[in-house]
Design a protein around this motif. Structure first.
Motif, PDB file in Angstrom:
ATOM      1  N   GLU A  80      60.382  51.619  37.733  1.00 30.57           N
ATOM      2  CA  GLU A  80      60.430  51.225  36.325  1.00 30.57           C
ATOM      3  C   GLU A  80      60.486  52.491  35.495  1.00 30.57           C
ATOM      4  OE1 GLU A  80      57.323  48.574  35.196  1.00 30.57           O
ATOM      5  OE2 GLU A  80      58.179  46.938  36.398  1.00 30.57           O
ATOM      6  N   GLU A  81      60.789  52.332  34.196  1.00 32.91           N
ATOM      7  CA  GLU A  81      61.006  53.512  33.361  1.00 32.91           C
ATOM      8  C   GLU A  81      60.740  54.789  34.160  1.00 32.91           C
ATOM      9  OE1 GLU A  81      58.985  50.403  32.325  1.00 32.91           O
ATOM     10  OE2 GLU A  81      57.686  51.889  31.370  1.00 32.91           O
ATOM     11  N   ASP A  82      59.443  55.258  34.110  1.00 31.32           N
ATOM     12  CA  ASP A  82      59.233  56.565  34.760  1.00 31.32           C
ATOM     13  C   ASP A  82      58.212  56.455  35.869  1.00 31.32           C
ATOM     14  OD1 ASP A  82      56.691  57.995  32.575  1.00 31.32           O
ATOM     15  OD2 ASP A  82      56.992  56.003  33.434  1.00 31.32           O
ATOM     16  N   CYS A  83      58.109  55.235  36.510  1.00 34.55           N
ATOM     17  CA  CYS A  83      57.162  55.223  37.644  1.00 34.55           C
ATOM     18  C   CYS A  83      57.723  54.426  38.821  1.00 34.55           C
ATOM     19  CB  CYS A  83      55.786  54.707  37.232  1.00 34.55           C
ATOM     20  SG  CYS A  83      55.751  53.058  36.589  1.00 34.55           S
ATOM     21  N   MET A  84      57.167  54.770  39.990  1.00 37.87           N
ATOM     22  CA  MET A  84      57.514  54.087  41.250  1.00 37.87           C
ATOM     23  C   MET A  84      56.396  53.081  41.481  1.00 37.87           C
ATOM     24  SD  MET A  84      59.996  54.832  43.391  1.00 37.87           S
ATOM     25  CE  MET A  84      59.324  54.797  45.058  1.00 37.87           C
ATOM     26  N   ILE A  85      56.727  51.906  41.911  1.00 40.19           N
ATOM     27  CA  ILE A  85      55.719  50.872  42.126  1.00 40.19           C
ATOM     28  C   ILE A  85      55.846  50.313  43.544  1.00 40.19           C
ATOM     29  CG2 ILE A  85      54.896  48.608  41.360  1.00 40.19           C
ATOM     30  CD1 ILE A  85      55.770  49.356  38.533  1.00 40.19           C
ATOM     31  N   ILE A  86      54.705  50.204  44.277  1.00 40.61           N
ATOM     32  CA  ILE A  86      54.736  49.565  45.592  1.00 40.61           C
ATOM     33  C   ILE A  86      53.674  48.473  45.615  1.00 40.61           C
ATOM     34  CG2 ILE A  86      53.226  51.345  46.617  1.00 40.61           C
ATOM     35  CD1 ILE A  86      54.784  50.898  49.266  1.00 40.61           C
ATOM     36  N   GLN A  87      54.055  47.303  46.083  1.00 41.28           N
ATOM     37  CA  GLN A  87      53.180  46.128  46.101  1.00 41.28           C
ATOM     38  C   GLN A  87      52.803  45.811  47.545  1.00 41.28           C
ATOM     39  OE1 GLN A  87      55.312  42.561  45.028  1.00 41.28           O
ATOM     40  NE2 GLN A  87      53.660  41.231  45.740  1.00 41.28           N
ATOM     41  N   ASN A  88      51.521  46.006  47.863  1.00 43.57           N
ATOM     42  CA  ASN A  88      51.040  45.797  49.230  1.00 43.57           C
ATOM     43  C   ASN A  88      50.005  44.686  49.304  1.00 43.57           C
ATOM     44  OD1 ASN A  88      52.598  47.852  50.227  1.00 43.57           O
ATOM     45  ND2 ASN A  88      50.938  49.356  50.351  1.00 43.57           N
ATOM     46  N   GLU A  89      49.696  44.312  50.526  1.00 45.90           N
ATOM     47  CA  GLU A  89      48.597  43.371  50.803  1.00 45.90           C
ATOM     48  C   GLU A  89      47.299  43.929  50.230  1.00 45.90           C
ATOM     49  OE1 GLU A  89      47.947  43.293  55.007  1.00 45.90           O
ATOM     50  OE2 GLU A  89      46.192  41.968  54.894  1.00 45.90           O
ATOM     51  N   TYR A  90      46.522  43.079  49.594  1.00 44.91           N
ATOM     52  CA  TYR A  90      45.214  43.493  49.079  1.00 44.91           C
ATOM     53  C   TYR A  90      44.162  43.227  50.153  1.00 44.91           C
ATOM     54  CZ  TYR A  90      40.811  43.527  46.551  1.00 44.91           C
ATOM     55  OH  TYR A  90      39.515  43.779  46.181  1.00 44.91           O
ATOM     56  N   CYS A  91      43.455  44.293  50.551  1.00 48.26           N
ATOM     57  CA  CYS A  91      42.386  44.148  51.538  1.00 48.26           C
ATOM     58  C   CYS A  91      41.069  44.094  50.755  1.00 48.26           C
ATOM     59  CB  CYS A  91      42.383  45.342  52.485  1.00 48.26           C
ATOM     60  SG  CYS A  91      43.969  45.550  53.330  1.00 48.26           S
ATOM     61  N   ASN A  92      40.333  43.014  50.899  1.00 49.66           N
ATOM     62  CA  ASN A  92      39.203  42.758  49.987  1.00 49.66           C
ATOM     63  C   ASN A  92      37.899  43.449  50.378  1.00 49.66           C
ATOM     64  OD1 ASN A  92      38.343  41.441  52.209  1.00 49.66           O
ATOM     65  ND2 ASN A  92      38.362  39.378  51.333  1.00 49.66           N
ATOM     66  N   GLY A  93      37.913  44.254  51.451  1.00 51.20           N
ATOM     67  CA  GLY A  93      36.640  44.845  51.891  1.00 51.20           C
ATOM     68  C   GLY A  93      36.512  46.338  51.642  1.00 51.20           C
ATOM     69  N   GLY A  94      37.347  46.873  50.795  1.00 54.12           N
ATOM     70  CA  GLY A  94      37.284  48.319  50.533  1.00 54.12           C
ATOM     71  C   GLY A  94      37.872  49.111  51.690  1.00 54.12           C
ATOM     72  N   SER A  95      37.690  50.435  51.649  1.00 54.16           N
ATOM     73  CA  SER A  95      38.220  51.275  52.723  1.00 54.16           C
ATOM     74  C   SER A  95      37.085  51.593  53.698  1.00 54.16           C
ATOM     75  CB  SER A  95      38.751  52.585  52.144  1.00 54.16           C
ATOM     76  OG  SER A  95      37.654  53.376  51.712  1.00 54.16           O
ATOM     77  N   LEU A  96      37.449  52.095  54.871  1.00 49.64           N
ATOM     78  CA  LEU A  96      36.443  52.510  55.865  1.00 49.64           C
ATOM     79  C   LEU A  96      35.585  53.637  55.277  1.00 49.64           C
ATOM     80  CD1 LEU A  96      35.231  52.434  58.726  1.00 49.64           C
ATOM     81  CD2 LEU A  96      36.999  54.087  59.412  1.00 49.64           C
ATOM     82  N   SER A  97      36.204  54.463  54.417  1.00 50.55           N
ATOM     83  CA  SER A  97      35.448  55.536  53.768  1.00 50.55           C
ATOM     84  C   SER A  97      34.334  54.950  52.901  1.00 50.55           C
ATOM     85  CB  SER A  97      36.409  56.375  52.917  1.00 50.55           C
ATOM     86  OG  SER A  97      35.710  57.330  52.198  1.00 50.55           O
ATOM     87  N   ASP A  98      34.659  53.881  52.146  1.00 52.34           N
ATOM     88  CA  ASP A  98      33.634  53.218  51.328  1.00 52.34           C
ATOM     89  C   ASP A  98      32.525  52.673  52.241  1.00 52.34           C
ATOM     90  OD1 ASP A  98      35.360  53.566  49.123  1.00 52.34           O
ATOM     91  OD2 ASP A  98      36.287  51.600  49.422  1.00 52.34           O
ATOM     92  N   ALA A  99      32.942  52.079  53.366  1.00 53.60           N
ATOM     93  CA  ALA A  99      31.965  51.453  54.279  1.00 53.60           C
ATOM     94  C   ALA A  99      31.024  52.504  54.863  1.00 53.60           C
ATOM     95  CB  ALA A  99      32.693  50.706  55.392  1.00 53.60           C
ATOM     96  N   ILE A 100      31.571  53.682  55.193  1.00 51.84           N
ATOM     97  CA  ILE A 100      30.743  54.762  55.752  1.00 51.84           C
ATOM     98  C   ILE A 100      29.726  55.235  54.703  1.00 51.84           C
ATOM     99  CG2 ILE A 100      30.795  57.173  56.543  1.00 51.84           C
ATOM    100  CD1 ILE A 100      33.545  56.485  57.860  1.00 51.84           C
ATOM    101  N   VAL A 101      30.200  55.396  53.472  1.00 52.20           N
ATOM    102  CA  VAL A 101      29.308  55.832  52.375  1.00 52.20           C
ATOM    103  C   VAL A 101      28.188  54.808  52.168  1.00 52.20           C
ATOM    104  CG1 VAL A 101      29.189  56.107  49.866  1.00 52.20           C
ATOM    105  CG2 VAL A 101      30.956  57.290  51.181  1.00 52.20           C
ATOM    106  N   SER A 102      28.551  53.527  52.134  1.00 49.60           N
ATOM    107  CA  SER A 102      27.510  52.527  51.852  1.00 49.60           C
ATOM    108  C   SER A 102      26.548  52.395  53.032  1.00 49.60           C
ATOM    109  CB  SER A 102      28.129  51.174  51.496  1.00 49.60           C
ATOM    110  OG  SER A 102      28.709  50.593  52.622  1.00 49.60           O
ATOM    111  N   LYS A 103      27.004  52.619  54.258  1.00 48.66           N
ATOM    112  CA  LYS A 103      26.077  52.617  55.395  1.00 48.66           C
ATOM    113  C   LYS A 103      25.057  53.745  55.214  1.00 48.66           C
ATOM    114  CE  LYS A 103      27.667  49.590  58.572  1.00 48.66           C
ATOM    115  NZ  LYS A 103      26.902  48.492  59.169  1.00 48.66           N
TER     116      LYS A 103
END
Ligand SMILES: Cn1cc(CCO)c2c3c(c(-c4ccccc4Cl)cc21)C(=O)NC3=O
Length: 290
Positions: A80-103
């Protein structure tokens, strides 16, 4: 701009779920189907620049990879105008990095069975990527996303085999995401990923067996999930990690599993198991014997 962008007309933006030098990622609802998607919007790279090459590699990789339960699904990409857009599957549990931090925050650790489940699932995703003639080259906790099964107790009948799989594995599914560094297995133009996870042979520009660089990064990823301290970006610690000296873990792993991790991180890339071998490794088999 007077023209309603496709992004604005097709999606309702719910919240920003990530910001980086690459741009920003939003959790969006597609108005037409009411489903959630993760949409990354990044500044449109200059035509012909290396950034454009990277952006195109990401989309090509998704197009080639099609669908796999352990690779984040791609739906669409456009400019679009001046940006690239990619539409992916939404994973509802955060990233493994988030999970490690919260552990860590809760003073908890992943159990050995959870670590084995994580290793098997990511190995399946890597096996699929590698069997497609591609390598990820940026495997790390922040690029592995989590899908938590909805907490409905009803196990429901006639579920898809993937959903059954989710139920079987107590509802946590790991998916490899961010294909921004994906390359073909024997490509000479390697855009190195995060130096903390970089195998030493790639630093020395030995691209003879790039899939084994993903295996090395996976080994460090499991080590972090097992509670290892943050990884060095360079220096003596960086080198000792690549000479087979593993950091102390808060809770030592059983010998067979520790031995397998040692293999993933072996300085000799020929000693590291392939993703295919990992998927059926006896130490990781169901029932978790060994
Ligand atoms: C920062 N961040 C947080 C999330 C949600 C985790 O619960 C996330 C996602 C993605 C991505 C992503 C990564 C790289 C390229 C494109 C996307 Cl959409 C980034 C994400 C992605 O492709 N799918 C995601 O869920």
């Amino acid at each position: 701009a007077f023209m309603l962008s496709r992004y604005e007309s097709e999606f309702l933006e719910l919240e920003c779920i990530g910001v980086g030098e690459f741009g920003a990622v939003y959790k969006c609802v597609k108005r037409l189907d009411g489903c959630l998607y993760a949409i990354k919007r990044s500044r449109r790279p200059l035509a012909g620049s290396t950034n454009e090459q990277l952006a195109l590699k990401e989309v090509y990789a998704h197009a080639v990879l099609g669908h796999h339960p352990h690779v984040v699904r791609y739906y669409s990409a456009w400019a679009e105008e001046d940006c690239m857009i990619i539409q992916n599957e939404y994973c509802n549990g955060g990233s493994l990095s988030d999970a490690i931090v919260s552990k860590e925050e809760q003073g908890e650790l992943f159990t050995e069975d959870e670590l084995k489940d994580l290793l098997v699932q990511v190995s399946m995703g890597l096996k699929y990527i590698h069997s497609s003639g591609l390598v990820h080259l940026d495997i790390k906790p922040s690029n592995i996303f989590i899908c938590q099964r909805p907490s409905t107790s009803a196990s429901g009948e006639g579920e898809s085999e993937e959903e059954d799989y989710q139920n079987a594995s107590a509802g946590v599914v790991y998916k490899i995401g961010d294909l921004g560094h994906v390359n073909s297995t024997n490509s000479p133009h390697v855009e190195e990923g995060d130096s903390r996870f970089l195998a030493s042979e790639v630093l020395q520009e030995d691209y003879s067996q790039l899939p084994k660089a993903d295996i090395f990064a996976l080994g460090l990823t499991i080590l972090l999930a097992a509670g290892a301290p943050p990884l060095p970006q360079n220096g003596t610690e960086w080198h000792s990690l690549r000479n087979g000296e593993l950091p102390k873990l808060p809770k030592e792993l059983c010998a067979p599993f520790r031995g397998l991790l040692q293999l993933l991180l072996d300085p000799d890339l020929t000693k590291r198991p392939s993703a295919r071998e990992l998927c059926k490794h006896p130490v990781l088999r169901e029932g978790r014997t060994g």
